[in-house]
Write a protein that holds these residues in place. Structure first.
Motif, mmCIF file in Angstrom:
data_model
loop_
_atom_site.group_PDB
_atom_site.id
_atom_site.type_symbol
_atom_site.label_atom_id
_atom_site.label_comp_id
_atom_site.label_asym_id
_atom_site.label_seq_id
_atom_site.Cartn_x
_atom_site.Cartn_y
_atom_site.Cartn_z
ATOM 1 N N LYS A 35 0.848 -1.196 0.000
ATOM 2 C CA LYS A 35 0.000 0.000 0.000
ATOM 3 C C LYS A 35 0.887 1.251 0.000
ATOM 4 O O LYS A 35 0.409 2.352 -0.169
ATOM 5 C CB LYS A 35 -0.854 0.059 1.267
ATOM 6 C CG LYS A 35 -1.925 -0.967 1.390
ATOM 7 C CD LYS A 35 -2.702 -0.714 2.685
ATOM 8 C CE LYS A 35 -3.782 -1.718 2.911
ATOM 9 N NZ LYS A 35 -4.522 -1.429 4.159
ATOM 10 N N MET A 55 -1.912 4.032 0.470
ATOM 11 C CA MET A 55 -3.205 3.835 -0.171
ATOM 12 C C MET A 55 -4.089 2.974 0.732
ATOM 13 O O MET A 55 -3.599 2.307 1.638
ATOM 14 C CB MET A 55 -3.023 3.148 -1.533
ATOM 15 C CG MET A 55 -2.231 3.960 -2.525
ATOM 16 S SD MET A 55 -1.968 3.078 -4.085
ATOM 17 C CE MET A 55 -0.848 1.778 -3.563
ATOM 18 N N GLN A 56 -5.383 2.984 0.485
ATOM 19 C CA GLN A 56 -6.296 2.182 1.284
ATOM 20 C C GLN A 56 -6.247 0.710 0.904
ATOM 21 O O GLN A 56 -6.592 -0.142 1.711
ATOM 22 C CB GLN A 56 -7.720 2.719 1.145
ATOM 23 C CG GLN A 56 -7.877 4.088 1.775
ATOM 24 C CD GLN A 56 -9.318 4.523 1.830
ATOM 25 O OE1 GLN A 56 -10.231 3.714 1.753
ATOM 26 N NE2 GLN A 56 -9.530 5.816 1.958
ATOM 27 N N GLN A 57 -5.833 0.413 -0.322
ATOM 28 C CA GLN A 57 -5.808 -0.967 -0.803
ATOM 29 C C GLN A 57 -4.405 -1.354 -1.246
ATOM 30 O O GLN A 57 -3.655 -0.516 -1.727
ATOM 31 C CB GLN A 57 -6.746 -1.124 -1.999
ATOM 32 C CG GLN A 57 -8.176 -0.797 -1.660
ATOM 33 C CD GLN A 57 -9.039 -0.870 -2.885
ATOM 34 O OE1 GLN A 57 -9.827 -1.786 -3.009
ATOM 35 N NE2 GLN A 57 -8.885 0.063 -3.794
ATOM 36 N N TYR A 58 -4.086 -2.630 -1.096
ATOM 37 C CA TYR A 58 -2.849 -3.148 -1.658
ATOM 38 C C TYR A 58 -3.010 -3.194 -3.164
ATOM 39 O O TYR A 58 -4.046 -3.619 -3.672
ATOM 40 C CB TYR A 58 -2.570 -4.563 -1.127
ATOM 41 C CG TYR A 58 -2.314 -4.611 0.354
ATOM 42 C CD1 TYR A 58 -1.049 -4.361 0.854
ATOM 43 C CD2 TYR A 58 -3.342 -4.912 1.241
ATOM 44 C CE1 TYR A 58 -0.807 -4.399 2.220
ATOM 45 C CE2 TYR A 58 -3.110 -4.958 2.607
ATOM 46 C CZ TYR A 58 -1.843 -4.702 3.089
ATOM 47 O OH TYR A 58 -1.598 -4.749 4.442
ATOM 48 N N GLY A 83 -11.430 -5.075 -4.889
ATOM 49 C CA GLY A 83 -11.089 -3.707 -4.538
ATOM 50 C C GLY A 83 -11.702 -2.661 -5.452
ATOM 51 O O GLY A 83 -12.252 -2.961 -6.496
ATOM 52 N N THR A 84 -11.586 -1.422 -5.027
ATOM 53 C CA THR A 84 -12.065 -0.283 -5.792
ATOM 54 C C THR A 84 -11.010 0.116 -6.804
ATOM 55 O O THR A 84 -9.828 0.179 -6.493
ATOM 56 C CB THR A 84 -12.379 0.898 -4.853
ATOM 57 O OG1 THR A 84 -13.316 0.456 -3.883
ATOM 58 C CG2 THR A 84 -12.962 2.059 -5.603
ATOM 59 N N GLU A 87 -8.226 5.350 -6.606
ATOM 60 C CA GLU A 87 -8.035 6.096 -5.362
ATOM 61 C C GLU A 87 -7.411 7.434 -5.723
ATOM 62 O O GLU A 87 -6.651 7.531 -6.689
ATOM 63 C CB GLU A 87 -7.100 5.362 -4.393
ATOM 64 C CG GLU A 87 -7.682 4.102 -3.814
ATOM 65 C CD GLU A 87 -6.792 3.486 -2.755
ATOM 66 O OE1 GLU A 87 -6.374 4.204 -1.817
ATOM 67 O OE2 GLU A 87 -6.504 2.285 -2.865
ATOM 68 N N LYS A 95 -4.933 11.619 3.427
ATOM 69 C CA LYS A 95 -5.539 10.297 3.319
ATOM 70 C C LYS A 95 -6.060 10.101 1.902
ATOM 71 O O LYS A 95 -6.629 11.003 1.307
ATOM 72 C CB LYS A 95 -6.695 10.177 4.318
ATOM 73 C CG LYS A 95 -7.330 8.832 4.360
ATOM 74 C CD LYS A 95 -8.426 8.791 5.417
ATOM 75 C CE LYS A 95 -9.107 7.429 5.378
ATOM 76 N NZ LYS A 95 -10.234 7.367 6.306
ATOM 77 N N TRP A 96 -5.850 8.898 1.352
ATOM 78 C CA TRP A 96 -6.372 8.553 0.038
ATOM 79 C C TRP A 96 -7.878 8.353 0.128
ATOM 80 O O TRP A 96 -8.387 7.831 1.112
ATOM 81 C CB TRP A 96 -5.721 7.269 -0.477
ATOM 82 C CG TRP A 96 -4.288 7.465 -0.890
ATOM 83 C CD1 TRP A 96 -3.201 7.406 -0.076
ATOM 84 C CD2 TRP A 96 -3.804 7.753 -2.197
ATOM 85 N NE1 TRP A 96 -2.061 7.638 -0.807
ATOM 86 C CE2 TRP A 96 -2.402 7.848 -2.115
ATOM 87 C CE3 TRP A 96 -4.410 7.926 -3.435
ATOM 88 C CZ2 TRP A 96 -1.599 8.115 -3.207
ATOM 89 C CZ3 TRP A 96 -3.615 8.188 -4.535
ATOM 90 C CH2 TRP A 96 -2.231 8.280 -4.419
ATOM 91 N N THR A 97 -8.589 8.740 -0.926
ATOM 92 C CA THR A 97 -10.036 8.569 -1.028
ATOM 93 C C THR A 97 -10.319 7.565 -2.136
ATOM 94 O O THR A 97 -9.733 7.650 -3.215
ATOM 95 C CB THR A 97 -10.707 9.915 -1.383
ATOM 96 O OG1 THR A 97 -10.364 10.872 -0.387
ATOM 97 C CG2 THR A 97 -12.211 9.768 -1.457
ATOM 98 N N THR A 98 -11.208 6.618 -1.885
ATOM 99 C CA THR A 98 -11.571 5.661 -2.920
ATOM 100 C C THR A 98 -12.802 6.163 -3.659
ATOM 101 O O THR A 98 -13.700 6.742 -3.072
ATOM 102 C CB THR A 98 -11.858 4.259 -2.349
ATOM 103 O OG1 THR A 98 -12.904 4.356 -1.389
ATOM 104 C CG2 THR A 98 -10.635 3.662 -1.708
#
Length: 115
Positions: A35, A55-58, A83-84, A87, A95-98
């Motif tokens: 991430k 990031m929020q996701q790997y 996952g989304t 991002e 902070k990252w936003t998805t």
């Protein structure tokens, strides 16, 4: 770089008013999918990597990174689970936003063109 990695996304971006080289995601043999996001300023005399918000996701290989204005986008990549797709990290956010976007079908590779 702070985290050894391969198959990451990278781009020249503007982050908090500074232009630099950004690497995101990828994987390595110690941490597997990452991430982690890192930034190398392109200013004269400044030459060390900085950690940015993760990031929020790997995200592994086949991902794109692009910057439009003050917003950085990471798109696609081998996502963990369902996952989304996108991002963003805008302006001075920490902070990252998805974005609630998913592909209808799995894709192999992608091409990104700045406009």
């Amino acid at each position: 770089m702070i985290h050894p990695r391969r198959n990451h996304g990278c781009s020249i971006v503007t982050y908090q008013g500074r232009k630099g080289f950004l690497v995101a995601g990828g994987y390595n043999s110690k941490e597997y999918f990452l991430k982690a996001v890192e930034f190398l300023p392109l200013e004269l005399g400044v030459g060390s990597w900085e950690s940015l918000p993760a990031m929020q996701q790997y995200r592994g290989s086949r991902m794109g990174v692009l910057s439009i204005g003050l917003t950085i986008y990471v798109v696609s990549g081998d996502l963990e689970g369902n996952g989304t797709l996108i991002e963003t990290l805008s302006g001075y956010q920490t902070k990252w936003t998805t974005l609630g976007t998913r592909l209808l079908r799995e894709k192999s590779y992608a091409t990104f063109l700045p406009v």
